[in-house]
Write an enzyme that holds these catalytic residues in place. Sequence first.
Site, PDB file in Angstrom:
ATOM      1  N   HIS A  67       4.311  11.863  14.292  1.00  0.00           N
ATOM      2  CA  HIS A  67       5.450  11.557  13.417  1.00  0.00           C
ATOM      3  C   HIS A  67       5.781  12.741  12.527  1.00  0.00           C
ATOM      4  O   HIS A  67       6.875  12.851  11.981  1.00  0.00           O
ATOM      5  CB  HIS A  67       5.190  10.291  12.578  1.00  0.00           C
ATOM      6  N   ARG A  68       4.801  13.616  12.364  1.00  0.00           N
ATOM      7  CA  ARG A  68       5.012  14.910  11.719  1.00  0.00           C
ATOM      8  C   ARG A  68       4.407  15.944  12.660  1.00  0.00           C
ATOM      9  O   ARG A  68       3.352  15.697  13.264  1.00  0.00           O
ATOM     10  CB  ARG A  68       4.248  14.996  10.394  1.00  0.00           C
ATOM     11  N   LYS A  72      -2.622  17.974  13.521  1.00  0.00           N
ATOM     12  CA  LYS A  72      -3.654  18.868  12.994  1.00  0.00           C
ATOM     13  C   LYS A  72      -5.018  18.210  13.060  1.00  0.00           C
ATOM     14  O   LYS A  72      -5.155  17.007  12.819  1.00  0.00           O
ATOM     15  CB  LYS A  72      -3.286  19.154  11.522  1.00  0.00           C
ATOM     16  N   LYS A  96      -5.653  10.863   6.734  1.00  0.00           N
ATOM     17  CA  LYS A  96      -6.036  11.896   5.763  1.00  0.00           C
ATOM     18  C   LYS A  96      -4.835  12.730   5.336  1.00  0.00           C
ATOM     19  O   LYS A  96      -4.598  12.945   4.153  1.00  0.00           O
ATOM     20  CB  LYS A  96      -7.083  12.794   6.441  1.00  0.00           C
ATOM     21  N   LYS A 108      -7.559  15.724  17.046  1.00  0.00           N
ATOM     22  CA  LYS A 108      -8.950  16.197  16.987  1.00  0.00           C
ATOM     23  C   LYS A 108      -9.365  16.626  18.385  1.00  0.00           C
ATOM     24  O   LYS A 108      -8.883  16.084  19.378  1.00  0.00           O
ATOM     25  CB  LYS A 108      -9.891  15.084  16.502  1.00  0.00           C
ATOM     26  N   SER A 365      -6.066  24.331   5.125  1.00  0.00           N
ATOM     27  CA  SER A 365      -5.526  24.720   6.438  1.00  0.00           C
ATOM     28  C   SER A 365      -4.001  24.719   6.394  1.00  0.00           C
ATOM     29  O   SER A 365      -3.351  25.574   6.988  1.00  0.00           O
ATOM     30  CB  SER A 365      -5.984  23.739   7.519  1.00  0.00           C
TER      31      SER A 365
HETATM   32  P1  NAD Z   1     -21.844  21.914  10.156  1.00  0.00           P
HETATM   33  O1  NAD Z   1     -22.169  21.929  11.587  1.00  0.00           O
HETATM   34  O2  NAD Z   1     -21.539  23.174   9.448  1.00  0.00           O
HETATM   35  O3  NAD Z   1     -22.982  21.183   9.304  1.00  0.00           O
HETATM   36  C1  NAD Z   1     -23.596  19.981   9.671  1.00  0.00           C
HETATM   37  C2  NAD Z   1     -24.983  19.987   9.030  1.00  0.00           C
HETATM   38  O4  NAD Z   1     -25.604  18.719   9.239  1.00  0.00           O
HETATM   39  C3  NAD Z   1     -25.915  21.044   9.638  1.00  0.00           C
HETATM   40  O5  NAD Z   1     -26.559  21.737   8.604  1.00  0.00           O
HETATM   41  C4  NAD Z   1     -26.880  20.221  10.471  1.00  0.00           C
HETATM   42  O6  NAD Z   1     -28.158  20.818  10.598  1.00  0.00           O
HETATM   43  C5  NAD Z   1     -26.943  18.941   9.673  1.00  0.00           C
HETATM   44  N1  NAD Z   1     -27.382  17.798  10.468  1.00  0.00           N
HETATM   45  C6  NAD Z   1     -27.167  17.546  11.774  1.00  0.00           C
HETATM   46  N2  NAD Z   1     -27.760  16.398  12.144  1.00  0.00           N
HETATM   47  C7  NAD Z   1     -28.375  15.919  11.039  1.00  0.00           C
HETATM   48  C8  NAD Z   1     -29.153  14.774  10.778  1.00  0.00           C
HETATM   49  N3  NAD Z   1     -29.406  13.879  11.716  1.00  0.00           N
HETATM   50  N4  NAD Z   1     -29.622  14.593   9.513  1.00  0.00           N
HETATM   51  C9  NAD Z   1     -29.345  15.492   8.544  1.00  0.00           C
HETATM   52  N5  NAD Z   1     -28.621  16.600   8.742  1.00  0.00           N
HETATM   53  C10 NAD Z   1     -28.128  16.814   9.976  1.00  0.00           C
HETATM   54  O7  NAD Z   1     -20.613  20.885  10.027  1.00  0.00           O
HETATM   55  P2  NAD Z   1     -19.585  20.755   8.838  1.00  0.00           P
HETATM   56  O8  NAD Z   1     -18.375  21.528   9.180  1.00  0.00           O
HETATM   57  O9  NAD Z   1     -20.275  20.968   7.544  1.00  0.00           O
HETATM   58  O10 NAD Z   1     -19.174  19.215   8.994  1.00  0.00           O
HETATM   59  C11 NAD Z   1     -19.971  18.167   8.464  1.00  0.00           C
HETATM   60  C12 NAD Z   1     -19.149  16.897   8.419  1.00  0.00           C
HETATM   61  O11 NAD Z   1     -17.960  17.123   7.642  1.00  0.00           O
HETATM   62  C13 NAD Z   1     -18.656  16.388   9.773  1.00  0.00           C
HETATM   63  O12 NAD Z   1     -18.583  14.988   9.745  1.00  0.00           O
HETATM   64  C14 NAD Z   1     -17.238  16.960   9.854  1.00  0.00           C
HETATM   65  O13 NAD Z   1     -16.399  16.226  10.738  1.00  0.00           O
HETATM   66  C15 NAD Z   1     -16.812  16.808   8.412  1.00  0.00           C
HETATM   67  N6  NAD Z   1     -15.693  17.674   8.022  1.00  0.00           N
HETATM   68  C16 NAD Z   1     -15.790  19.020   8.135  1.00  0.00           C
HETATM   69  C17 NAD Z   1     -14.713  19.815   7.721  1.00  0.00           C
HETATM   70  C18 NAD Z   1     -14.776  21.322   7.743  1.00  0.00           C
HETATM   71  O14 NAD Z   1     -13.856  21.947   7.192  1.00  0.00           O
HETATM   72  N7  NAD Z   1     -15.794  21.941   8.296  1.00  0.00           N
HETATM   73  C19 NAD Z   1     -13.542  19.214   7.234  1.00  0.00           C
HETATM   74  C20 NAD Z   1     -13.497  17.821   7.122  1.00  0.00           C
HETATM   75  C21 NAD Z   1     -14.583  17.065   7.512  1.00  0.00           C
END
Ligand code: NAD
Length: 473
Positions: A67-68, A72, A96, A108, A365
Amino acid sequence: MTTVSNEPTFRESVDLMVDRAICVMGLDEGTSSAIKACNSVLQVQFPVKIRGKIEVFTGWRATHSTHRLPSKGGIRFAPYASQDEVEALASLMTYKCAIVDVPFGGSKGALLIDPSQYERDEMEMITRRFAHELIRKGVLSPSTNVPAPDVGTGQREMAWIADTYKHLHPEDINYIACVTGKPLHHGGIHGRVEATGRGVQYAIREFFRHPEDVKSANMEGSLYGKTCVIQGLGNVGYHASKFLSEEDGVIITAVIERDGALINDEGINIEDLYHHIIEHGSITNFPGATLEENGAAVLEKECDILIPAALESQITLENADRIQAKLIIEAANGPITYGADEILNKKGIIIIPDAYANAGGVTVSYFEWIRNISHIRMGRMQKRHDETHGAHIAAMLEELTGTTVSDSLKKSVAHGADELDLVRSGLDDTMRTAYQQIRETLIENEKITDLRTASYVTSITKIARSYLDIGIY
Ligand code: NAD
């Protein structure tokens, strides 16, 4: 990721939470079905020759809404990725973006891979090949669908994707905007790496600006001195816990990682731990805390604030009853299942939901995308002008008062905002405004009793308006 057998899948869980909001809104069935439906999911399978052997990789790009445009959402590289997960995450992106007024649809992507099993050059080959598939199939371009980093991906992968797009579409003047979260010297923006964690900090700060909200979570006073348990010290968890502890006086009493948890009720130094993990590849033998091998059990530790920042489905029907935190802020996507959410709500634990809490990433972003299509760094035109203007004001003050303005005051008055200042200011404003809108929705509608439902109602109201304005044909 973890699917507890007697619980809905991640996608079903998100849909059930959305249904709860639709129910209180009284939205007609047709419009709500149109909003909830995932517009398209592309699955690709492609071969890559690795160490002399052909390996076939599977990836997805789900476009929840258009819709937009562009749509992303991040791309994750994980050995547990699935279509259900990608669809759930794409729908979260739609909600979001609407919550934080980012004018994008939701999408995604994921690649089923364990990046730790491949060398850098192999990862480059696989990433470029995946990007090639998405570009050729029409789900990656600056105007239609723009990925960003997520679990298992970062600036490096985004630079490879942008370069692959440039080679296929050299005529596209906006090629660099085909992906966000790029390195600075490849069209990235200052503040994108820290953005999601920074947004989590801004969201918690805004929560603490409302004493009634703090009281509803059985706390009082400011953020200073509050205790916090964090799960996941990756991109999001590291930045959120670093900023909260270094800038707001929050005491990080436990860090949960995949190889256990570290506990120190006096507070863990996040920067020291981060460097320890980089050096040793593990949290074990960190001198500043005690190791608990059963990391997941530490989610149940008493604390003021719990920040799941790792994976989905971490608080489930199995452990929800034992959670003792007063406030949970979902830095990760979908860390609480639908059933667990109901239990936590009944227990009176306040949850700041993912669709709002981790929106800092997509917000910055959006700033990066604007910077790319306008082909100019933010602040470039006005920084020096503002500095000269500030210096004149300081000089005028001295002349009028006959006193000397201190150097530090002069410096602050004559500081022209650079890109990082502008990005942080834009993000702070976005997180504050969005929280206030959610809060208003909660206060105005007596049928709504939790921030998650209020967030979805806020978001779906905006999306429905957009659908109805355009018309569905
Ligand atoms: P990342 O891969 O950098 O970090 C994930 C961390 O979680 C790692 O340090 C990993 O070792 C740890 N981990 C993995 N399994 C685990 C477990 N069972 N118990 C404890 N720790 C565990 O990922 P990220 O980019 O930091 O993303 C983390 C969450 O945030 C995800 O759900 C992602 O979808 C969400 N998110 C990320 C962004 C972004 O900009 N990177 C934006 C919005 C949402």
